[in-house]
Scaffold this active site. Structure first.
Site, mmCIF file in Angstrom:
data_model
loop_
_atom_site.group_PDB
_atom_site.id
_atom_site.type_symbol
_atom_site.label_atom_id
_atom_site.label_comp_id
_atom_site.label_asym_id
_atom_site.label_seq_id
_atom_site.Cartn_x
_atom_site.Cartn_y
_atom_site.Cartn_z
ATOM 1 N N PHE A 1 -8.829 -32.784 45.791
ATOM 2 C CA PHE A 1 -7.622 -33.119 44.987
ATOM 3 C C PHE A 1 -7.560 -34.547 44.928
ATOM 4 O O PHE A 1 -6.435 -35.257 44.939
ATOM 5 C CB PHE A 1 -6.249 -32.230 45.700
ATOM 6 C CG PHE A 1 -6.283 -30.782 45.676
ATOM 7 C CD1 PHE A 1 -7.169 -30.018 44.587
ATOM 8 C CD2 PHE A 1 -5.756 -30.076 46.265
ATOM 9 C CE1 PHE A 1 -7.228 -28.878 44.393
ATOM 10 C CE2 PHE A 1 -5.468 -28.637 46.311
ATOM 11 C CZ PHE A 1 -6.323 -28.120 45.300
ATOM 12 N N GLY B 1 -5.460 -34.149 38.253
ATOM 13 C CA GLY B 1 -5.704 -34.803 36.995
ATOM 14 C C GLY B 1 -4.579 -35.763 36.864
ATOM 15 O O GLY B 1 -4.604 -36.677 36.053
ATOM 16 N N LEU B 2 -3.334 -35.598 37.633
ATOM 17 C CA LEU B 2 -2.410 -36.588 37.368
ATOM 18 C C LEU B 2 -2.675 -37.943 37.397
ATOM 19 O O LEU B 2 -1.894 -38.837 36.980
ATOM 20 C CB LEU B 2 -1.147 -36.178 38.463
ATOM 21 C CG LEU B 2 -0.011 -36.940 38.383
ATOM 22 C CD1 LEU B 2 0.719 -36.839 37.027
ATOM 23 C CD2 LEU B 2 1.052 -36.259 39.437
ATOM 24 N N TYR C 1 -15.984 -19.610 45.638
ATOM 25 C CA TYR C 1 -15.188 -20.112 44.434
ATOM 26 C C TYR C 1 -15.800 -19.475 43.325
ATOM 27 O O TYR C 1 -17.049 -19.312 42.967
ATOM 28 C CB TYR C 1 -15.756 -21.594 44.089
ATOM 29 C CG TYR C 1 -15.264 -22.855 44.829
ATOM 30 C CD1 TYR C 1 -14.186 -22.604 45.866
ATOM 31 C CD2 TYR C 1 -15.746 -24.041 44.947
ATOM 32 C CE1 TYR C 1 -13.396 -23.613 46.401
ATOM 33 C CE2 TYR C 1 -15.173 -25.250 45.692
ATOM 34 C CZ TYR C 1 -14.113 -24.605 46.634
ATOM 35 O OH TYR C 1 -13.600 -25.961 47.411
HETATM 36 N N1 LIG Z 1 -11.586 -27.453 50.941
HETATM 37 C C1 LIG Z 1 -10.670 -26.835 50.309
HETATM 38 O O1 LIG Z 1 -10.149 -25.948 50.928
HETATM 39 C C2 LIG Z 1 -10.793 -27.446 48.811
HETATM 40 C C3 LIG Z 1 -9.533 -26.963 48.159
HETATM 41 C C4 LIG Z 1 -9.489 -27.376 46.914
HETATM 42 C C5 LIG Z 1 -10.586 -28.288 46.323
HETATM 43 N N2 LIG Z 1 -11.502 -28.637 47.025
HETATM 44 C C6 LIG Z 1 -12.800 -29.234 46.543
HETATM 45 O O2 LIG Z 1 -12.310 -30.669 45.846
HETATM 46 C C7 LIG Z 1 -12.801 -30.517 44.505
HETATM 47 C C8 LIG Z 1 -11.828 -31.571 43.456
HETATM 48 O O3 LIG Z 1 -10.468 -30.658 43.488
HETATM 49 P P1 LIG Z 1 -10.084 -30.473 41.806
HETATM 50 O O4 LIG Z 1 -11.215 -30.423 41.104
HETATM 51 O O5 LIG Z 1 -9.321 -28.996 42.193
HETATM 52 O O6 LIG Z 1 -8.955 -31.289 41.809
HETATM 53 P P2 LIG Z 1 -9.008 -33.029 41.176
HETATM 54 O O7 LIG Z 1 -10.238 -33.652 41.656
HETATM 55 O O8 LIG Z 1 -7.853 -33.660 41.831
HETATM 56 O O9 LIG Z 1 -8.846 -32.781 39.704
HETATM 57 C C9 LIG Z 1 -9.767 -32.473 38.965
HETATM 58 C C10 LIG Z 1 -9.501 -32.245 37.500
HETATM 59 O O10 LIG Z 1 -9.003 -33.565 36.976
HETATM 60 C C11 LIG Z 1 -9.162 -33.557 35.383
HETATM 61 N N3 LIG Z 1 -10.205 -34.765 35.723
HETATM 62 C C12 LIG Z 1 -11.259 -35.041 36.093
HETATM 63 N N4 LIG Z 1 -11.876 -36.167 35.843
HETATM 64 C C13 LIG Z 1 -11.266 -36.689 34.713
HETATM 65 C C14 LIG Z 1 -11.327 -37.762 33.784
HETATM 66 N N5 LIG Z 1 -12.282 -38.859 34.055
HETATM 67 N N6 LIG Z 1 -10.462 -38.131 32.979
HETATM 68 C C15 LIG Z 1 -9.604 -36.963 32.539
HETATM 69 N N7 LIG Z 1 -9.352 -35.943 33.497
HETATM 70 C C16 LIG Z 1 -10.227 -35.580 34.480
HETATM 71 C C17 LIG Z 1 -10.057 -32.331 35.120
HETATM 72 O O11 LIG Z 1 -9.230 -31.334 34.831
HETATM 73 P P3 LIG Z 1 -8.857 -30.909 33.251
HETATM 74 O O12 LIG Z 1 -9.815 -31.556 32.501
HETATM 75 O O13 LIG Z 1 -8.497 -29.439 33.498
HETATM 76 O O14 LIG Z 1 -7.395 -31.528 33.193
HETATM 77 C C18 LIG Z 1 -10.530 -31.881 36.709
HETATM 78 O O15 LIG Z 1 -10.821 -30.547 36.648
HETATM 79 C C19 LIG Z 1 -12.945 -28.945 44.273
HETATM 80 O O16 LIG Z 1 -13.684 -28.875 42.947
HETATM 81 C C20 LIG Z 1 -13.373 -28.624 45.463
HETATM 82 O O17 LIG Z 1 -14.945 -28.799 45.562
HETATM 83 C C21 LIG Z 1 -11.742 -28.110 48.339
#
Ligand SMILES: NC(=O)c1ccc[n+]([C@@H]2O[C@H](COP(=O)([O-])OP(=O)(O)OC[C@H]3O[C@@H](n4cnc5c(N)ncnc54)[C@H](OP(=O)(O)O)[C@@H]3O)[C@@H](O)[C@H]2O)c1
Length: 315
Positions: free
Chosen positions: A210, A215-216, A59
């Site tokens: 995800f 964020g959807l 990352y």
């Molecule tokens: N193992 C793997 O291959 C892999 C792959 C991907 C991710 N991951 C892990 O999974 C974690 C989560 O994935 P992700 O962060 O990409 O996706 P996610 O959790 O589905 O979406 C997070 C995004 O949603 C928005 N958000 C979060 N909380 C919120 C709230 N309370 N109110 C409004 N918006 C909010 C923010 O984006 P904005 O503010 O920009 O809109 C945030 O960056 C990653 O950080 C990583 O540690 C692992």
């Protein structure tokens, strides 16, 4: 905050976790955060009782781990740090994958960047077709013996791959994996085909990634409205803002409103209704998001709620 066991281990992790792939990523990405922002988010994370932080060596090409290391100075013991190895970290033939060579070299780099002498959970970021699983499992087991790593897990493995890794460990009396990370949310249920039943049977902890569908599932993207400025899906909707997804979101919003809850709460509560889920690792770009995410932990869905939600998701 509520805490759950990480799979069959005795380690307690917060039911709501923090994903760290927003930290230190390239400036051109919509979710780039520097040291100052990372430190503010991590301070709030610990304040609200979240102890589980998920990152990876890849990352931000190491920046995520580096920023976390700075942010946790003097507070290392309050956090459970999960990081990963496997991704290409250079151009050489041994700069990627799950070979003993690469794993042993990368763990030292992660420990240095994180400014710690142990990693709580060391995960194989993906399956490596080019390395015998016994070599990888033994290298991970050696890291536990050396005290550099406390628990081992994986990510993006299919059910048979986790099973193969666990049985390799069992056959040779080595430490076995305690967790797996798949993409998993109300809008992506592929993990339920085989991985979730496997994890239930083997008591492996699931760390859904995800979880908010980028964020959807926070309620900020609505049908007929432009994405909020500065949000992740604003410039590039990553194929998420489809008619079908937005229709589901509207129905889920109505379901939540009837019960005086929000879709953000539902996104976490739905995943936490699965017994194998240990911690839901949502990413965040602002400390306030972490605080709202932590508060969602109170809602427990009933069987009737889950059936109604299935109806919405499967319509
Ligand atoms: N193992 C793997 O291959 C892999 C792959 C991907 C991710 N991951 C892990 O999974 C974690 C989560 O994935 P992700 O962060 O990409 O996706 P996610 O959790 O589905 O979406 C997070 C995004 O949603 C928005 N958000 C979060 N909380 C919120 C709230 N309370 N109110 C409004 N918006 C909010 C923010 O984006 P904005 O503010 O920009 O809109 C945030 O960056 C990653 O950080 C990583 O540690 C692992």
């Amino acid at each position: 905050m509520k805490y759950r066991r990480l799979g069959h281990s005795g380690l307690k992790v917060s039911a709501i976790g923090l994903g760290a792939n927003n930290f230190g990523t390239a400036a051109k990405w919509p979710f780039h955060l520097g040291q100052k922002e990372t430190s503010a988010i991590i301070d709030r994370t610990l304040d609200v009782g979240i102890n589980f932080i998920d990152t990876a060596n890849a990352y931000g090409a190491g920046k995520s781990e580096e920023f976390i290391g700075v942010a946790l100075k003097g507070k290392r013991d309050q956090a459970v740090i999960a990081t990963k190895v496997w991704s290409a970290m250079g151009d050489g033939p041994n700069d990627k994958g799950s070979s003993r060579h690469h794993v042993m070299a990368q763990v030292e780099k992660s420990l240095t960047r994180l400014q710690t002498d142990y990693i709580d959970l060391y995960q194989l970021h993906s399956w490596d077709d080019d390395t015998p699983i016994e070599e990888t499992v033994r290298a991970m087991d050696d890291l536990i013996t050396q005290g550099k790593v406390r628990y081992v897990g994986c990510s993006n493995y299919s059910a048979w791959q986790v099973c193969e890794a666990m049985w390799t460990a069992r056959s040779h009396h080595m430490n076995e994996m305690v967790s797996v990370q798949p993409p998993y949310s109300m809008l992506d249920r592929k993990a339920e085909d085989e991985l979730v039943p496997f994890c239930d049977a083997y008591n492996v902890g699931i760390l859904p990634y995800f979880p908010l569908a980028h964020g959807l599932l926070t309620g900020k993207y609505r049908k007929g409205q432009a994405p909020p400025k500065g949000s992740r899906l604003a410039g590039n909707d990553r194929g998420m803002l489809t008619e079908g997804n937005l229709d589901i979101v509207e129905k889920l919003n109505a379901f939540c409103k009837e019960r005086s809850h929000t879709i953000l709460e539902l996104a976490f509560a739905w995943l936490l209704s699965r017994p194998a889920v240990s911690s839901v690792i949502a990413g965040a770009t602002k400390p306030e998001q972490v605080a709202s995410n932590a508060k969602t932990v109170e809602w427990e869905l009933t069987e009737a709620d889950l059936t109604e939600i299935d109806g919405i998701l499967n319509a």
